[in-house]
Enzyme design. Structure first.
Site, PDB file in Angstrom:
ATOM      1  N   LYS A  23       0.757  -1.051  -0.165  1.00 22.85           N
ATOM      2  CA  LYS A  23      -0.173   0.314  -0.208  1.00 22.85           C
ATOM      3  C   LYS A  23       1.356   1.473   0.077  1.00 22.85           C
ATOM      4  O   LYS A  23       1.773   1.056   0.436  1.00 22.85           O
ATOM      5  CB  LYS A  23      -1.274  -0.319   1.021  1.00 22.85           C
ATOM      6  CG  LYS A  23      -2.275  -1.399   1.180  1.00 22.85           C
ATOM      7  CD  LYS A  23      -3.611  -0.933   0.115  1.00 22.85           C
ATOM      8  CE  LYS A  23      -3.915  -2.147   0.178  1.00 22.85           C
ATOM      9  NZ  LYS A  23      -5.618  -1.230  -0.832  1.00 22.85           N
TER      10      LYS A  23
ATOM     11  N   ASP B  93      -0.369  -0.528  -4.205  1.00 22.37           N
ATOM     12  CA  ASP B  93      -1.895   0.319  -4.866  1.00 22.37           C
ATOM     13  C   ASP B  93      -1.753   1.308  -3.940  1.00 22.37           C
ATOM     14  O   ASP B  93      -1.531   1.488  -2.526  1.00 22.37           O
ATOM     15  CB  ASP B  93      -2.492  -0.620  -3.549  1.00 22.37           C
ATOM     16  CG  ASP B  93      -4.045  -0.542  -4.192  1.00 22.37           C
ATOM     17  OD1 ASP B  93      -4.263   0.533  -5.163  1.00 22.37           O
ATOM     18  OD2 ASP B  93      -4.422  -1.463  -3.644  1.00 22.37           O
TER      19      ASP B  93
ATOM     20  N   GLU C  86      -0.980   0.098  -9.184  1.00 21.89           N
ATOM     21  CA  GLU C  86      -2.131   0.233  -9.405  1.00 21.89           C
ATOM     22  C   GLU C  86      -3.613   1.233  -9.141  1.00 21.89           C
ATOM     23  O   GLU C  86      -2.511   2.319  -7.965  1.00 21.89           O
ATOM     24  CB  GLU C  86      -2.726  -1.253  -7.940  1.00 21.89           C
ATOM     25  CG  GLU C  86      -3.790  -1.648  -8.125  1.00 21.89           C
ATOM     26  CD  GLU C  86      -4.094  -2.934  -7.160  1.00 21.89           C
ATOM     27  OE1 GLU C  86      -3.387  -3.330  -6.645  1.00 21.89           O
ATOM     28  OE2 GLU C  86      -5.487  -2.798  -6.196  1.00 21.89           O
TER      29      GLU C  86
ATOM     30  N   ASP D 162      -7.969  -0.562 -10.227  1.00 28.79           N
ATOM     31  CA  ASP D 162      -9.172  -1.280  -9.630  1.00 28.79           C
ATOM     32  C   ASP D 162     -10.744  -0.108  -9.192  1.00 28.79           C
ATOM     33  O   ASP D 162     -11.279  -0.327 -10.041  1.00 28.79           O
ATOM     34  CB  ASP D 162      -7.986  -1.193  -8.500  1.00 28.79           C
ATOM     35  CG  ASP D 162      -9.000  -2.040  -7.127  1.00 28.79           C
ATOM     36  OD1 ASP D 162     -10.233  -2.340  -7.653  1.00 28.79           O
ATOM     37  OD2 ASP D 162      -8.214  -2.334  -6.087  1.00 28.79           O
TER      38      ASP D 162
ATOM     39  N   LYS E 104     -12.508  -7.315  -9.011  1.00 27.17           N
ATOM     40  CA  LYS E 104     -13.112  -7.741  -7.404  1.00 27.17           C
ATOM     41  C   LYS E 104     -14.532  -8.470  -8.111  1.00 27.17           C
ATOM     42  O   LYS E 104     -15.588  -6.978  -8.767  1.00 27.17           O
ATOM     43  CB  LYS E 104     -13.406  -6.800  -7.091  1.00 27.17           C
ATOM     44  CG  LYS E 104     -11.972  -6.357  -6.501  1.00 27.17           C
ATOM     45  CD  LYS E 104     -11.367  -5.246  -5.247  1.00 27.17           C
ATOM     46  CE  LYS E 104     -10.258  -5.150  -5.084  1.00 27.17           C
ATOM     47  NZ  LYS E 104     -10.064  -3.376  -4.328  1.00 27.17           N
TER      48      LYS E 104
HETATM   49 MG    MG Z   1      -6.884  -1.868  -5.022  1.00 28.00          MG
END
Ligand code: MG
Length: 372
Positions: free
Chosen positions: A163, A188, A213, A238, A262
């Site tokens: 992250k 991300d 990301e 995403d 997702k």
């Molecule tokens: Mg993500």
């Protein structure tokens, strides 16, 4: 398949430690479990948009309400014979992909049970095994992060995701890259940056990351296309990909070279499979992401990730990484290095534990056909 009844359970699942990202800090994961009944069979889905609308405009309390009042009543008492038909029945209601996704997932579990096959086989996959990666949120210190990444690399995880947010950015990546020169790494950004930050992403190019990301805004495509032209590292979208149509538009304008799929964020497995097929057709790398769901939601992600276009390791984690106990059972375990396997049972093979469902529940609703 006749839909007799739908139950919704809004739950709050405590994490072992807070999950820190560019949008904040979560101490619990809020989900809506969907129980769909057809005759003797029961299918389960899960919508896990988080407690607050910080990842996307949806949130668990809102998902519970829109599903109870607007979406589930459009399905109960009807025959629904395909995922496409289910999506069509829900299409009058705009947006709300997580809410629609919970219902879509429950339908697919029911459908696979009716066929007597594991869901991954019904989706068309031939192998139940999925390669997964390791993820690390923002830690208290760099030393702590390096120790955790080191443990993941030693354990044989196929890739590591970090992250990334202001204050936990380029020096963090430099430190990890220096310590692990050969590891497959990506960051991300959870929509934490703007196009003016392009120089930061240009400077990051030298670290050979697999992808960045969602660097820019959660609903953006155009600025991502502009950024992609200025950097070498592939952009992975995403948050921005909320439907098959958004994926088509992103590919058309070159907004990304990778898509994280997702099931919840795109409205369910029906759309997730369609985006997977679109990526394959266009030679675009894709992989399965997660929302720290219970084992019920994760079982759906595993089934999806068995499809052949998913060639980058998935965000699918063993239960014990984040939870003391899983709401769903059986819990998620690694099977071999960096791998998980779909269960050899009809449907997803995973259900909520009734005691834990009772304990973690904030709200429950029952939707049955209204009397004529
Ligand atoms: Mg993500």
């Amino acid at each position: 398949m006749h839909i007799d009844r739908i139950d919704l359970y809004h739950v709050s699942m405590p994490l072992i430690s807070p999950w820190r990202t560019a949008y904040g800090e979560d101490h619990v994961i809020e989900s809506v479990l969907v129980r769909m009944v057809s005759g003797e069979r029961v299918g389960w889905g899960e919508a896990s948009p988080l407690a607050a609308p910080t990842y996307s405009p949806e949130w668990a309390g809102g998902v519970f309400q829109v599903t109870r009042d607007w979406l589930a009543p459009r399905l109960v008492g009807r025959d629904v014979s395909s995922g496409a038909q289910l999506q069509q029945l829900l299409s009058l209601i705009k947006g709300n992909p997580f809410a629609k996704g919970g219902l879509d997932l429950a339908w697919w579990d029911l459908h696979a049970q009716q066929l007597g096959q594991p869901l991954y086989q019904v989706l068309g996959a031939t192998s139940p095994t999925v390669t997964v990666g390791a993820d690390f949120g923002v830690q208290d210190t760099l030393d702590e992060l390096l120790a955790r990444v080191g443990a993941a690399v030693t354990a044989g995880f196929a890739r590591v995701k970090l992250k990334f947010r202001p204050g936990w950015d380029l020096p963090m990546v430099r430190a990890v890259r220096q310590a692990f020169p050969n590891a497959v790494l990506h960051i991300d950004c959870n929509s934490g940056y703007r196009l003016e930050d392009a120089p930061l992403f240009q400077a990051l190019d030298e670290f050979g990351l697999a992808m960045y990301e969602q660097p820019l805004a959660n609903d953006d495509l155009l600025d991502h296309a502009a950024l992609q032209k200025q950097i070498r590292t592939p952009i992975c979208l995403d948050e921005s990909i909320t439907s098959v149509d958004k994926a088509r538009k992103a590919l058309a304008i070159g907004a990304c070279r990778v898509i994280n799929i997702k099931p919840g964020r795109v409205g369910g497995l029906t759309n997730a499979v369609a985006i997977h097929d679109l990526c394959r057709l266009n030679g675009i790398l894709c992989w399965v992401g997660g929302m720290l769901e219970s084992a019920v939601g994760v079982a759906h992600c595993i089934a999806l990730a068995t499809l052949p276009g998913f060639t980058y390791p998935a965000d699918i984690f063993p239960t014990r990484t984040y939870y003391v106990e899983d709401l769903g059972e059986p819990e998620i375990d690694l099977l071999g290095k960096s791998q998980v396997t779909a269960l050899d049972r009809p449907g997803i093979g995973t259900v909520p534990n009734p005691d834990r469902l009772g304990r973690l529940q904030k709200q429950h609703a029952v939707i049955v056909p209204s009397k004529p």
